[in-house]
Design an enzyme around this catalytic site. Structure first.
Site, PDB file in Angstrom:
ATOM      1  CG  PHE A 127      17.493  -4.730   1.474  1.00  0.00           C
ATOM      2  CD1 PHE A 127      17.710  -4.751   2.838  1.00  0.00           C
ATOM      3  CD2 PHE A 127      17.235  -5.927   0.828  1.00  0.00           C
ATOM      4  CE1 PHE A 127      17.667  -5.941   3.547  1.00  0.00           C
ATOM      5  CE2 PHE A 127      17.182  -7.120   1.537  1.00  0.00           C
ATOM      6  CZ  PHE A 127      17.397  -7.124   2.898  1.00  0.00           C
TER       7      PHE A 127
ATOM      8  CG  ASP B 160      12.165  -1.993  -1.802  1.00  0.00           C
ATOM      9  OD1 ASP B 160      11.342  -1.953  -0.880  1.00  0.00           O
ATOM     10  OD2 ASP B 160      13.040  -2.869  -1.903  1.00  0.00           O
TER      11      ASP B 160
ATOM     12  CE1 TYR C 199      10.351  -8.358   5.769  1.00  0.00           C
ATOM     13  CE2 TYR C 199       9.178  -9.898   4.344  1.00  0.00           C
ATOM     14  CZ  TYR C 199      10.278  -9.102   4.606  1.00  0.00           C
ATOM     15  OH  TYR C 199      11.295  -9.052   3.690  1.00  0.00           O
ATOM     16  CE  LYS C 200      12.176  -4.565   6.599  1.00  0.00           C
ATOM     17  NZ  LYS C 200      12.127  -5.392   5.378  1.00  0.00           N
TER      18      LYS C 200
ATOM     19  NE  ARG D  57      16.887  -1.832  10.612  1.00  0.00           N
ATOM     20  CZ  ARG D  57      16.390  -2.460   9.559  1.00  0.00           C
ATOM     21  NH1 ARG D  57      16.488  -1.928   8.358  1.00  0.00           N
ATOM     22  NH2 ARG D  57      15.804  -3.632   9.690  1.00  0.00           N
TER      23      ARG D  57
HETATM   24  C1  LIG Z   1      14.236  -2.533   1.246  1.00  0.00           C
HETATM   25  C2  LIG Z   1      14.103  -4.024   1.140  1.00  0.00           C
HETATM   26  N1  LIG Z   1      13.934  -4.583  -0.071  1.00  0.00           N
HETATM   27  C3  LIG Z   1      13.812  -5.912  -0.208  1.00  0.00           C
HETATM   28  C4  LIG Z   1      13.866  -6.763   0.880  1.00  0.00           C
HETATM   29  C5  LIG Z   1      13.797  -8.244   0.669  1.00  0.00           C
HETATM   30  O1  LIG Z   1      12.556  -8.723   0.924  1.00  0.00           O
HETATM   31  P1  LIG Z   1      12.196 -10.271   0.799  1.00  0.00           P
HETATM   32  O2  LIG Z   1      13.030 -10.966   1.817  1.00  0.00           O
HETATM   33  O3  LIG Z   1      10.726 -10.292   1.107  1.00  0.00           O
HETATM   34  O4  LIG Z   1      12.471 -10.732  -0.559  1.00  0.00           O
HETATM   35  C6  LIG Z   1      14.006  -6.223   2.168  1.00  0.00           C
HETATM   36  C7  LIG Z   1      14.039  -7.095   3.350  1.00  0.00           C
HETATM   37  O5  LIG Z   1      14.208  -6.703   4.470  1.00  0.00           O
HETATM   38  C8  LIG Z   1      14.149  -4.811   2.289  1.00  0.00           C
HETATM   39  O6  LIG Z   1      14.334  -4.253   3.495  1.00  0.00           O
END
Ligand SMILES: Cc1ncc(COP(=O)(O)O)c(C=O)c1O
Length: 321
Positions: A48, A117, A142-143, A291
């Site tokens: 990500f 992560d 939040y997922k 997705r």
């Molecule tokens: C795998 C992953 N890492 C990091 C993030 C970023 O998270 P945040 O917006 O809480 O910083 C996301 C957001 O969807 C994500 O899917």
């Protein structure tokens, strides 16, 4: 329990992005304690984006070099120069589940620190942070943890690293005596030294309510439902969608699948807009990925069947390119 961590190792707060920064810099500092000469940070090349951007900045600040590497190639890329490795347990695009136990063991065998992560795995499948000896981890709530939009993220600091965990963001709220207001910084004991400043109390309260829902829920049962849902969705897609319009890029093998199905589709952009208009809310991953995330606590089999049926109807309306 949701991520297999005994109490006292997780601190909730800030965003995942901010926690990635804390974890990556702290990982390089932990690695340096174990000996010099480690100047590389391996980062999931399919990550990500936020993790990649932040790791690159952390590397510039700490004098490390970023080595982008596909998770499957991590064992071959590890060496005496590796300080830390930042990986996603589930790929946000394809839904591929990476082998956290084996990769963590490989990172340790090379003398490096493993940072995971968990955004796309926590709340959908057993993670086993303690069991697999993960060093540091971050994730959002939040997922699959259902904390609501903008709910705070978390940072896991394994107990064995807590005394040496040196946060790059030492704020008043990670001080041993936060209200002492002293000019000198003395970190609090335990994972709370991963805090920074004022917590987002309103979001914390909604998260607390969301987490109460998990009381008595087994993550293994959630995983079983998640796999059954994604299997069933794939079956419905095959039954309803005309051949050739979509191709799944999500692994078929359960051991390699998270809790989402990603379908490659040439007309992905207009298709996702129409799906959302009709109440099937997925994500578009440009240029051509649809997705669908399956949150086992509240998504049911009827939802999965309807999503596939509406997808087929939308594809009828939008001709192939
Ligand atoms: C795998 C992953 N890492 C990091 C993030 C970023 O998270 P945040 O917006 O809480 O910083 C996301 C957001 O969807 C994500 O899917």
């Amino acid at each position: 329990p949701l991520v297999g961590a005994a109490a006292g190792q997780i601190v909730v707060g800030d965003s995942t992005s901010v926690n990635v920064f804390k974890a990556v810099v702290a990982a390089t500092r932990l690695a340096a304690l174990a000996g010099g000469g480690r100047d590389e940070i391996l980062v999931d090349a399919t990550t990500f984006p936020t993790d990649g951007y932040i790791a690159a900045s952390a590397a510039r600040l700490t004098g490390h070099r970023i080595v982008p590497v596909d998770p499957a190639d991590v064992p071959a890329a590890l060496g005496d120069r590796t300080a830390a490795v930042l990986l996603n347990q589930v790929d946000f695009r394809t839904g591929r589940l990476h082998d956290l136990p084996a990769l963590t063991a490989a990172v340790h065998a090379a003398g490096a620190i493993a940072v995971w992560d968990l955004c796309h795995s926590a709340g959908a499948l057993p993670v086993g942070l303690d069991e697999h000896g993960v060093d540091l981890a971050v994730g959002c709530t939040y997922k699959y943890l259902n904390g609501g939009p903008g709910s705070p993220a978390y940072l896991y600091v394994a107990e064995r690293h807590q005394a040496a965990f040196d946060s790059p963001l030492p704020g008043w709220n990670s001080h041993a005596d936060p209200f002492g207001m002293t000019p000198d910084y003395t970190p609090a004991d335990g994972s709370v030294r991963g805090r920074v400043g004022t917590p987002d109390i309103v979001s914390m309260l909604t998260l607390e309510a969301a987490l109460d829902v998990w009381d008595g829920v087994s993550v293994d049962a959630v995983r079983a439902k998640s796999l059954a849902l994604t299997d069933f969705f794939l079956e419905c897609v095959e039954a309803y969608v005309p051949v050739g319009r979509v191709t799944s890029v999500t692994p078929v093998a359960h051991a390699e699948r998270g809790s989402q199905v990603a379908l490659r589709c040439d007309e992905a952009e207009p298709v996702m807009s129409r799906l959302i208009e009709r109440g099937v809310v997925g994500d578009l991953r440009r240029p051509d990925v649809l997705r669908f995330g399956f949150t086992p606590l509240y998504v049911g089999f009827a939802d999965a069947e309807r999503a596939a049926r509406v997808l087929a109807e939308v594809l009828e309306e939008i001709p192939a390119d």
